[in-house]
Write a protein that holds these residues in place. Structure first.
Motif, PDB file in Angstrom:
ATOM      1  N   ALA A  27      -8.428  -6.051  30.148  1.00 49.75           N
ATOM      2  CA  ALA A  27      -7.618  -4.829  30.131  1.00 49.75           C
ATOM      3  C   ALA A  27      -7.569  -4.190  31.517  1.00 49.75           C
ATOM      4  O   ALA A  27      -6.505  -3.806  32.008  1.00 49.75           O
ATOM      5  N   ALA A  28      -8.742  -4.115  32.179  1.00 45.62           N
ATOM      6  CA  ALA A  28      -8.782  -3.550  33.530  1.00 45.62           C
ATOM      7  C   ALA A  28      -8.000  -4.430  34.502  1.00 45.62           C
ATOM      8  O   ALA A  28      -7.260  -3.924  35.356  1.00 45.62           O
ATOM      9  N   GLY A  29      -8.166  -5.748  34.367  1.00 39.63           N
ATOM     10  CA  GLY A  29      -7.469  -6.668  35.267  1.00 39.63           C
ATOM     11  C   GLY A  29      -5.965  -6.567  35.155  1.00 39.63           C
ATOM     12  O   GLY A  29      -5.256  -6.537  36.169  1.00 39.63           O
ATOM     13  N   MET A  30      -5.449  -6.506  33.937  1.00 36.45           N
ATOM     14  CA  MET A  30      -3.994  -6.406  33.768  1.00 36.45           C
ATOM     15  C   MET A  30      -3.475  -5.037  34.190  1.00 36.45           C
ATOM     16  O   MET A  30      -2.345  -4.900  34.633  1.00 36.45           O
ATOM     17  N   GLY A  31      -4.327  -4.000  34.046  1.00 39.75           N
ATOM     18  CA  GLY A  31      -3.933  -2.696  34.571  1.00 39.75           C
ATOM     19  C   GLY A  31      -3.772  -2.738  36.080  1.00 39.75           C
ATOM     20  O   GLY A  31      -2.804  -2.207  36.642  1.00 39.75           O
ATOM     21  N   ILE A  32      -4.709  -3.407  36.764  1.00 38.46           N
ATOM     22  CA  ILE A  32      -4.644  -3.552  38.222  1.00 38.46           C
ATOM     23  C   ILE A  32      -3.446  -4.413  38.617  1.00 38.46           C
ATOM     24  O   ILE A  32      -2.733  -4.108  39.582  1.00 38.46           O
ATOM     25  N   ALA A  33      -3.204  -5.500  37.879  1.00 39.61           N
ATOM     26  CA  ALA A  33      -2.062  -6.369  38.178  1.00 39.61           C
ATOM     27  C   ALA A  33      -0.745  -5.608  38.052  1.00 39.61           C
ATOM     28  O   ALA A  33       0.150  -5.741  38.902  1.00 39.61           O
ATOM     29  N   THR A  34      -0.617  -4.812  37.003  1.00 42.72           N
ATOM     30  CA  THR A  34       0.603  -4.034  36.794  1.00 42.72           C
ATOM     31  C   THR A  34       0.779  -2.992  37.898  1.00 42.72           C
ATOM     32  O   THR A  34       1.893  -2.787  38.408  1.00 42.72           O
ATOM     33  N   LEU A  35      -0.324  -2.346  38.291  1.00 39.50           N
ATOM     34  CA  LEU A  35      -0.257  -1.368  39.378  1.00 39.50           C
ATOM     35  C   LEU A  35       0.226  -2.024  40.670  1.00 39.50           C
ATOM     36  O   LEU A  35       1.111  -1.493  41.349  1.00 39.50           O
ATOM     37  N   CYS A  36      -0.349  -3.164  41.017  1.00 41.06           N
ATOM     38  CA  CYS A  36       0.056  -3.867  42.239  1.00 41.06           C
ATOM     39  C   CYS A  36       1.523  -4.272  42.181  1.00 41.06           C
ATOM     40  O   CYS A  36       2.262  -4.136  43.169  1.00 41.06           O
ATOM     41  N   ASN A  37       1.955  -4.775  41.017  1.00 46.44           N
ATOM     42  CA  ASN A  37       3.342  -5.202  40.866  1.00 46.44           C
ATOM     43  C   ASN A  37       4.299  -4.034  41.051  1.00 46.44           C
ATOM     44  O   ASN A  37       5.258  -4.110  41.833  1.00 46.44           O
ATOM     45  N   PHE A  38       4.053  -2.936  40.336  1.00 41.01           N
ATOM     46  CA  PHE A  38       4.971  -1.794  40.401  1.00 41.01           C
ATOM     47  C   PHE A  38       4.938  -1.114  41.763  1.00 41.01           C
ATOM     48  O   PHE A  38       5.960  -0.636  42.251  1.00 41.01           O
ATOM     49  N   LEU A  39       3.741  -1.058  42.383  1.00 41.39           N
ATOM     50  CA  LEU A  39       3.633  -0.433  43.700  1.00 41.39           C
ATOM     51  C   LEU A  39       4.467  -1.183  44.725  1.00 41.39           C
ATOM     52  O   LEU A  39       5.230  -0.578  45.496  1.00 41.39           O
ATOM     53  N   PHE A  40       4.370  -2.496  44.740  1.00 41.95           N
ATOM     54  CA  PHE A  40       5.124  -3.275  45.722  1.00 41.95           C
ATOM     55  C   PHE A  40       6.593  -3.395  45.344  1.00 41.95           C
ATOM     56  O   PHE A  40       7.438  -3.565  46.217  1.00 41.95           O
ATOM     57  N   THR A  41       6.907  -3.305  44.034  1.00 37.99           N
ATOM     58  CA  THR A  41       8.319  -3.209  43.637  1.00 37.99           C
ATOM     59  C   THR A  41       8.937  -1.958  44.251  1.00 37.99           C
ATOM     60  O   THR A  41      10.053  -1.992  44.812  1.00 37.99           O
ATOM     61  N   PHE A  42       8.217  -0.853  44.158  1.00 36.36           N
ATOM     62  CA  PHE A  42       8.691   0.412  44.724  1.00 36.36           C
ATOM     63  C   PHE A  42       8.835   0.322  46.243  1.00 36.36           C
ATOM     64  O   PHE A  42       9.874   0.702  46.809  1.00 36.36           O
ATOM     65  N   LEU A  43       7.806  -0.210  46.913  1.00 40.76           N
ATOM     66  CA  LEU A  43       7.835  -0.261  48.374  1.00 40.76           C
ATOM     67  C   LEU A  43       8.961  -1.150  48.887  1.00 40.76           C
ATOM     68  O   LEU A  43       9.712  -0.756  49.795  1.00 40.76           O
ATOM     69  N   ILE A  44       9.102  -2.345  48.315  1.00 43.15           N
ATOM     70  CA  ILE A  44      10.165  -3.258  48.761  1.00 43.15           C
ATOM     71  C   ILE A  44      11.538  -2.670  48.466  1.00 43.15           C
ATOM     72  O   ILE A  44      12.458  -2.743  49.284  1.00 43.15           O
ATOM     73  N   GLY A  45      11.688  -2.048  47.296  1.00 38.91           N
ATOM     74  CA  GLY A  45      12.966  -1.427  46.947  1.00 38.91           C
ATOM     75  C   GLY A  45      13.348  -0.313  47.899  1.00 38.91           C
ATOM     76  O   GLY A  45      14.532  -0.121  48.221  1.00 38.91           O
ATOM     77  N   GLN A  46      12.344   0.425  48.388  1.00 39.77           N
ATOM     78  CA  GLN A  46      12.615   1.544  49.287  1.00 39.77           C
ATOM     79  C   GLN A  46      12.983   1.088  50.692  1.00 39.77           C
ATOM     80  O   GLN A  46      13.799   1.716  51.359  1.00 39.77           O
TER      81      GLN A  46
END
Length: 355
Positions: free
Chosen positions: A257-276
């Protein structure tokens, strides 16, 4: 809930649903462009439809056997496992689940636990794969496909239609991944898709360079669209679905659960950064933007070759052993690691062994 021999295919159904949603959004955008001046409001409001479906679907969604056992409902967990497996002979697997839950229940703080040295391999893979997934540039291209196609000389209508075409390629290629992932393996698709994306991004960068120097060349514009479609196909049967599949497989139950939470955070964070920053990068680096993404894909393909173990057909309960004891790199990192609260590893037969 998925059996290990079909875990990859069933997990990728998630990514298939995502690609169908992207295609639906692209079709809606294409159709609502004619509803001036309120088309964008209709397009935005249509997002409520899948949200309602998701809400009602959650009401009838069964809990997983692991979750039921963890909350003390063992018999109900057994019934759910029998239903999803289609047989009453689930004793060995159910015993594995119970043992894994017993281990997981000893973990007080999974986020603190996952930082321990013995979990560094899983944490590294879980963080880097979602980050690398976004550094392919896929979401930047999918977000800004109409603007990108217009920059090659296409009209607004043609650019939106080209986006629909890439969306169709995305869906079809994800279906290819569903068929191939449990036959060819995760690493093969990672590497093949990476090579395909590198070649396409370099070629697109070169063509965009010449297109800027000689604008209005329809043949060159068509070639750029075709190469982007091939690039999207390579992503859709490799890094797209596997970016979610492998992190979910690689984590043991006590930190999943913690691992997938971290994976999702990394994915969404870099989705946001690349999109910006993508449009700024495109204006500043122009065709060099695609060379930059190709360099990232080369780096992440090398990471897969040397650092990501093959998880095809390996039961969840045995993945910890595959990573910690058999991998050439990770076995050195976790060697002599402190055991902490948990010194039990689950075997495929429901037994215990000391780590």
């Amino acid at each position: 809930m998925a059996p290990h021999n079909a875990r990859g295919s069933l997990n990728i159904m998630f990514q298939l649903a995502v690609t169908i949603g992207i295609l639906a959004a692209q079709l809606i955008n294409y159709g609502t462009q004619y509803l001036r001046p309120y088309g964008w409001r209709v397009s935005l409001a249509m997002g409520a439809v899948p949200a309602l479906l998701l809400t009602f679907g959650a009401i009838i969604l069964p809990d997983t056997p692991n979750s039921l056992v963890l909350r003390g409902h063992k018999e109900e967990g057994r019934r759910v496992l029998q239903r999803v497996r289609g047989t009453s002979h689930v004793d060995v697997e159910f015993e594995d689940i119970c043992e894994a839950v017993n281990v997981a229940s000893t973990i007080k703080n999974p986020y603190r636990t996952i930082l321990r040295r013995r979990y560094w391999p899983q944490l590294s893979i879980t963080m880097l794969i979602p980050i690398f997934q976004q550094l392919t540039g896929i979401n930047a291209i999918m977000f800004y496909a109409p603007q990108l196609f217009q920059a090659t000389g296409a009209s607004t209508n043609a650019a939106l239609m080209a986006s629909v075409v890439t969306g169709c390629v995305n869906v079809i290629s994800t279906i290819v991944a569903i068929v191939a992932v449990d036959k060819l393996g995760r690493k093969f698709l990672f590497i093949q898709g990476g090579a395909q994306m590198i070649a396409c991004e370099i070629a697109v960068g070169i063509l965009i360079h010449f297109n800027f120097m000689n604008p209005g060349n329809t043949s060159m514009s068509a070639a750029i669209v075709a190469l982007i479609c091939i690039y999207v196909a390579g992503f859709a049967w490799s890094w797209g679905p596997l970016g979610w599949l492998v992190p979910s497989e690689i984590q043991p139950l006590e930190t999943r659960a913690a691992g997938m939470g971290i994976a999702t955070l990394c994915n969404f964070l870099f989705t946001f950064l690349i999109g910006q920053i993508f449009l700024t990068m495109l204006c500043s680096l122009k065709f060099g933007t695609f060379f930059l993404f190709a360099g990232f894909v080369l780096l992440m393909t090398a990471f897969v070759i040397f650092c990501v173990p093959e998880t095809k057909g390996v039961p969840i309960e045995e993945l910890n052993e595959v990573i910690m004891q058999k991998h050439w790199l990770w076995s050195r990192i976790v060697k002599d690691a402190p055991k902490g609260d948990n010194n039990v590893v689950i075997t495929s037969t429901g037994g215990k062994g000391v780590v």
